[in-house]
Design a protein around this motif. Structure first.
Motif, PDB file in Angstrom:
ATOM      1  N   SER A  19      35.045  31.955  21.850  1.00 37.26           N
ATOM      2  CA  SER A  19      34.069  32.471  20.894  1.00 37.26           C
ATOM      3  C   SER A  19      33.976  33.988  21.005  1.00 37.26           C
ATOM      4  O   SER A  19      33.921  34.704  19.994  1.00 37.26           O
ATOM      5  CB  SER A  19      32.708  31.825  21.159  1.00 37.26           C
ATOM      6  OG  SER A  19      31.697  32.503  20.468  1.00 37.26           O
ATOM      7  N   CYS A  22      34.583  36.608  17.968  1.00 32.37           N
ATOM      8  CA  CYS A  22      33.495  37.483  17.518  1.00 32.37           C
ATOM      9  C   CYS A  22      33.836  38.960  17.733  1.00 32.37           C
ATOM     10  O   CYS A  22      33.543  39.806  16.890  1.00 32.37           O
ATOM     11  CB  CYS A  22      32.192  37.113  18.238  1.00 32.37           C
ATOM     12  SG  CYS A  22      31.648  35.441  17.817  1.00 32.37           S
ATOM     13  N   TYR A  29      35.756  33.678   7.521  1.00 31.84           N
ATOM     14  CA  TYR A  29      35.074  32.384   7.435  1.00 31.84           C
ATOM     15  C   TYR A  29      36.081  31.242   7.474  1.00 31.84           C
ATOM     16  O   TYR A  29      35.865  30.217   8.142  1.00 31.84           O
ATOM     17  CB  TYR A  29      34.207  32.300   6.170  1.00 31.84           C
ATOM     18  CG  TYR A  29      33.383  31.036   6.137  1.00 31.84           C
ATOM     19  CD1 TYR A  29      32.267  30.903   6.963  1.00 31.84           C
ATOM     20  CD2 TYR A  29      33.746  29.951   5.344  1.00 31.84           C
ATOM     21  CE1 TYR A  29      31.521  29.730   6.983  1.00 31.84           C
ATOM     22  CE2 TYR A  29      33.009  28.777   5.356  1.00 31.84           C
ATOM     23  CZ  TYR A  29      31.899  28.670   6.168  1.00 31.84           C
ATOM     24  OH  TYR A  29      31.170  27.518   6.206  1.00 31.84           O
ATOM     25  N   TYR A  50      37.100  30.734  10.896  1.00 37.96           N
ATOM     26  CA  TYR A  50      35.960  30.154  11.628  1.00 37.96           C
ATOM     27  C   TYR A  50      35.924  28.634  11.418  1.00 37.96           C
ATOM     28  O   TYR A  50      35.715  27.857  12.363  1.00 37.96           O
ATOM     29  CB  TYR A  50      34.698  30.829  11.093  1.00 37.96           C
ATOM     30  CG  TYR A  50      33.364  30.437  11.679  1.00 37.96           C
ATOM     31  CD1 TYR A  50      32.954  30.919  12.930  1.00 37.96           C
ATOM     32  CD2 TYR A  50      32.478  29.639  10.948  1.00 37.96           C
ATOM     33  CE1 TYR A  50      31.693  30.599  13.439  1.00 37.96           C
ATOM     34  CE2 TYR A  50      31.220  29.329  11.447  1.00 37.96           C
ATOM     35  CZ  TYR A  50      30.840  29.806  12.684  1.00 37.96           C
ATOM     36  OH  TYR A  50      29.592  29.495  13.187  1.00 37.96           O
ATOM     37  N   TRP A  88      34.448  25.983  14.576  1.00 35.51           N
ATOM     38  CA  TRP A  88      33.164  26.474  15.093  1.00 35.51           C
ATOM     39  C   TRP A  88      31.945  25.847  14.418  1.00 35.51           C
ATOM     40  O   TRP A  88      30.971  25.527  15.108  1.00 35.51           O
ATOM     41  CB  TRP A  88      33.098  28.008  14.995  1.00 35.51           C
ATOM     42  CG  TRP A  88      34.078  28.695  15.903  1.00 35.51           C
ATOM     43  CD1 TRP A  88      35.162  29.439  15.534  1.00 35.51           C
ATOM     44  CD2 TRP A  88      34.067  28.683  17.343  1.00 35.51           C
ATOM     45  NE1 TRP A  88      35.826  29.902  16.641  1.00 35.51           N
ATOM     46  CE2 TRP A  88      35.187  29.457  17.765  1.00 35.51           C
ATOM     47  CE3 TRP A  88      33.249  28.099  18.301  1.00 35.51           C
ATOM     48  CZ2 TRP A  88      35.488  29.662  19.112  1.00 35.51           C
ATOM     49  CZ3 TRP A  88      33.551  28.298  19.641  1.00 35.51           C
ATOM     50  CH2 TRP A  88      34.660  29.066  20.033  1.00 35.51           C
ATOM     51  N   ALA A 107      28.230  35.499  17.395  1.00 38.07           N
ATOM     52  CA  ALA A 107      28.590  35.805  16.004  1.00 38.07           C
ATOM     53  C   ALA A 107      27.544  36.718  15.372  1.00 38.07           C
ATOM     54  O   ALA A 107      27.876  37.695  14.688  1.00 38.07           O
ATOM     55  CB  ALA A 107      28.725  34.516  15.196  1.00 38.07           C
ATOM     56  N   SER A 129      27.156  36.353   9.773  1.00 35.28           N
ATOM     57  CA  SER A 129      26.730  35.132  10.466  1.00 35.28           C
ATOM     58  C   SER A 129      25.672  34.359   9.689  1.00 35.28           C
ATOM     59  O   SER A 129      25.433  33.180   9.957  1.00 35.28           O
ATOM     60  CB  SER A 129      26.210  35.465  11.865  1.00 35.28           C
ATOM     61  OG  SER A 129      24.887  35.973  11.802  1.00 35.28           O
TER      62      SER A 129
END
Lengths: 590, 590
Positions: free
Chosen positions: A45, A49, A82, A85, A90, A116, A124
């Motif tokens: 993560s 990020c 996105y 992601y 996630w 995030a 986010s």
């Protein structure tokens, strides 16, 4: 823009040294959440990020969103980030396995959300807002609704929104006017206009599921006549629904997030939950949404701290009053100056203290879902009810203060956009407003949570603090903290009694005391979390090879107790000064 | 954008009921400043600021300044407003008659400046920045320099700037690098780059006179090798000088003001004042510039208050806990809610208290120029030296807080640009940074003004406060205020002694205590000004036909004493907690 590095050591310290995460997850039957697994998730993560989201933070602010006939376009890179992601799984981390999720506890998702959100708050909010819609469907949806909507909300394939506010009503939802007319096929035609809809439209996902508050024909006036409806952008049969972004708001910050006026023009909607019980249904997960906003306080403080710290080590100005620290340079780095350290330590104390508070709360969320017995579940729910308004209001106020310190450490350069420090202030400024203003949280805390329970929810928490103090009042190295915490904790109860007495005579006293009561509660709560961290740090100190991190925890705890906590006294004096100094003046005399 | 209405009643109350302006002007030989004259000036200034400047505030923010080959273009309307301002004679109001001015005292100009600054701060910085250049020439210029520059700076035909900061140095001017090479004709070639030059270039006047800090060849290092130079955009012979705006900064706010990178490429400059004494020359009027920045605190608080107040009376949400106040409407106006009043009263207390402080200071400026004897002049100068850093830092911090309350009163709407409330926060944010940050002011106060004078400047002021308390300790209606003020005033001295003792052992203690000392001093000073206003209001109350205004003064004073002043205690605890909690942590452990 400050470079973001996820504070992994601090996060691991909280999980494993302070909150005994392994035991926690074992107890709630989440054996998957092993230490190895958690550390792997956190590292992965952090990478995403730091490397994908953080670089889009400043460009997203500068570019903003645009509205055309086809809807909203998000800033360059947002859509691709996105997709990555979603592909990485996630969004589904903490979703139930039966609906395509990975079934990890909410508190694991919380860790990822903080990273995030710190890297790029505006971005986010697109996945963040889906939580409300997802939870609404998960808790109140029919099996059919779950099948249609829940899986794709869980995977992140679709996103969701919450459509509450109208131009004339935000805090006072009882005034809302959006109408829902039943049709022959069991669906409803939704008509009205909603404002301030975060992520209301965008180009990142193929469908957007709006949860809309509206009134049925003949519904009672006020908050008791509000129902919830699912209004998808694309209907299950693939046709485009009559819901449209009518305008984008021009805001102080979070430019990368589309804040939409959403127009519903006889849009097709589906009732979710019982008629006229919409507000009740929403309150069932309001705590979760508010913790999500409290997180923005931590995120702002953390990011601003990281930026200010790097600058303070780099920027040279004047000499230390204790003698040159950088004798070969033209001046000393400004971190040698006590007043610069005061600002950095304040940021650090709020960021790490706030994180500690929210990690604790996210474990309570886990327990509400998965406690071993009802008593434990109820205790967690009560603790959550009590601490959520404190976390939401206090941590966002603290985050705003911390972001302003970040600008201040930069001096004039802090005011210039290219450094990115002023963006953090602009982005943070919304956090004390949305999801219930500080004033609304304060009324919720003092009125509903404390006084309406005859102080029970407060007592539950002060008892926890008291037990902690008692168990550790001889703990080496942190005795002064424990003593001070214990005194404030006791005073908290005494103050509450005094205000409760006044409120019995005059209900309005609640409104007059609420804000200062909330801030007092915030400072004392944070002292508890700092004391817990100091205790854990003290325990680790002896055996640690590198003592730097643990010593810094102890130093920051001491700073918090000696330089920040005394503010609680000022709030105490203000709230006990009575209502009259607020109400005496005629409206016309202002 | 909030509509601006100059608070004429409050201004007149201060001048005539609190500070006995008629007597003041008579004593300094400014008979022209009669009550009739002052009221006429104020009415005319209000008209101009409300009708010409205020409407350009929001459009100026949105449009901003642009840079082309020909220099900087200011937002639409700025140039025309400035021409009208010059034609109406406003810039020359407080300039000496021998240089084309109207010869009124500085304090009269101050009244007008506050109105202009509140109506449109970004615009007001164009004429505002001329003050520094004008004063430099007036005090340190040769007769020839005065003849060439002073008249046209006085009338506003030309504007001026102060060019201090360079990319690597702001607070620490000793590091500056701009060079000045002497030439055969007695002028100098100035080379270097200055940043953050407010009003550095624009299209509002035909010439801009830059006062530039630079080093002569072989000048001592540090602050003792800095000299001042006049560098006009257009040279006296009509040719364009080699000084140019190289870039405009993109800032958080004050978009209507051009913040320039100014490049000097062997530009022709003229030495003003003695060689290497440039910083000393500048300090002679630094107090005045800092009062000008303190004014931004008052301006932000006032404008944000006016906006929030109008909204609070208009916006309907929820019912008063004391029962409906607007039973025929769907909800009550939010001004009925105690927490909204808390925010409005905080704004009002800062705006009016700050104004009272600055009116007092501006009378001291008059006395420094025109006192009847040296003793009176010196007393005014000392008072000014002591109170200026407090006014600059405390009032700008208060202004920023007040502007944030203004946003908060609006709820989510406060975050939206169209309402104009968030602009006030963005504009105000610079005020704690430029003209010396809050931290720099704090060091100036505690280090230079208090400890370096062995507390003499503080004692001079606390004696004034003490005498005021003693003379009025039986005053009807304000006894509790006097008693509280007296206690804080005494404590101020005691705290100072304690810090002085610590500082003798370790100089760095000054840096550790300075910020909280400054804030403490600010809250106590403002209490003094509120007590003076309360006394004057009490005196007027009996005879007044309309008691509303005076009663509101008394109510606001009480609010300030009961709800705001207790914050001083938190600052006291923090500053007395010692240096160690700031310095213990290793730089690497942050």
């Amino acid at each position: 823009m400050p470079e973001y590095k996820a504070p992994l050591q601090d996060m691991q310290f909280l999980l494993f040294d302070v909150y005994d995460a392994e035991n926690h997850y074992a107890r709630i039957g989440a054996e998957d959440a092993s230490r190895d697994m958690l550390e792997a998730i956190m590292a992965e993560s952090a990478r995403f990020c730091e490397q994908v989201l953080a670089p889009l933070n400043q460009s997203g602010d500068q570019e903003g969103c645009t509205l055309t006939e086809d809807g909203v376009t998000t800033p360059a890179g947002f859509r691709e980030a996105y997709q990555q992601y979603v592909e990485n799984g996630w969004p589904s981390l903490s979703s139930p396995a039966e609906f395509g999720g990975q079934g990890l506890p909410e508190s694991v998702g919380h860790i990822v959300s903080e990273m995030a959100g710190t890297a790029n708050w505006a971005w986010s909010m697109y996945p963040g807002l889906s939580h409300g819609a997802r939870n609404t469907v998960a808790i109140h949806g029919t099996d059919e609704q779950k099948e249609i909507y829940l899986t794709r909300l869980s995977t992140g394939e679709w996103t969701g929104t919450m459509c509450l506010t109208e131009a004339h009503c935000g805090s006072d939802l009882g005034l809302l006017k959006t109408r829902a007319e039943p049709t022959d096929d069991g669906s409803y035609r939704i008509s009205g206009s909603k404002i301030f809809i975060s992520s209301g439209d965008h180009d990142m996902a193929e469908n957007i599921i709006h949860i809309v508050l509206a009134r049925l024909p003949g519904a009672p006036a006020g908050t008791k006549g509000i129902s919830l409806f699912i209004v998808p952008k694309i209907l299950p049969d693939g046709t485009r629904n009559a819901v449209k972004c009518g305008a984008l708001e021009h805001k102080m910050g979070i430019h990368g997030n589309a804040t939409c006026v959403m127009n519903f023009d006889e849009a097709t909607g589906f009732l979710i939950g019982p008629e006229n019980k919409g507000l009740n249904c929403m309150f069932t997960f309001m705590n979760f949404a508010r913790i999500g906003t409290a997180m923005q306080g931590v995120a702002s403080a953390e990011l601003s701290y990281q930026g200010a710290l790097a600058y303070a080590k780099d920027r040279l100005a004047m000499r230390s009053l204790a003698g040159p620290k950088n004798p070969d340079g033209p001046a000393d780095p400004i971190i040698v100056h006590p007043d610069v350290r005061r600002m950095l330590l304040t940021q650090k104390a709020f960021a790490e203290g706030g994180r500690a508070m929210l990690y604790h709360l996210s474990q309570q969320v886990d327990l509400v879902h998965s406690a071993q017995d009802e008593e434990e579940r109820q205790a967690a729910d009560d603790l959550l009810s009590f601490l959520t308004p404190i976390a939401k209001a206090f941590l966002t106020e603290a985050g705003l203060e911390a972001s302003n310190h970040g600008v201040q450490v930069f001096g004039g350069h802090g005011y210039i956009q290219e450094w990115g420090m002023e963006q953090i202030v602009r982005d943070a400024r919304i956090s004390t407003l949305y999801e219930g203003t500080t004033g609304i949280q304060a009324l919720d805390l003092l009125g509903r949570k404390v006084l309406m329970t005859q102080g029970q929810l407060l007592k539950n928490f002060t008892k926890i603090v008291h037990r902690f103090c008692k168990a550790n009042d001889g703990a080496r190295g942190i005795k002064p903290l424990i003593k001070t915490l214990n005194a404030y904790n006791k005073d908290w109860g005494d103050i509450t009694t005094k205000i409760g007495m006044k409120a019995m005579m005059n209900k309005e006293e609640v409104g007059g005391a609420a804000y200062d009561y909330l801030m007092y509660s915030g400072y004392v709560s944070l002292a508890y979390y700092w004391a817990r961290m100091a205790l854990a740090a003290q325990e680790q100190l002896a055996g640690a090879e590198d003592k730097t991190f643990y010593q810094a925890k102890l130093d920051t705890a001491r700073f918090y107790f000696e330089r920040i906590l005394p503010r609680a006294e000022a709030h105490k004096a203000a709230m006990l000064s009575g209502l009259d100094n607020l109400m005496a003046m005629d409206e016309g005399a202002f």
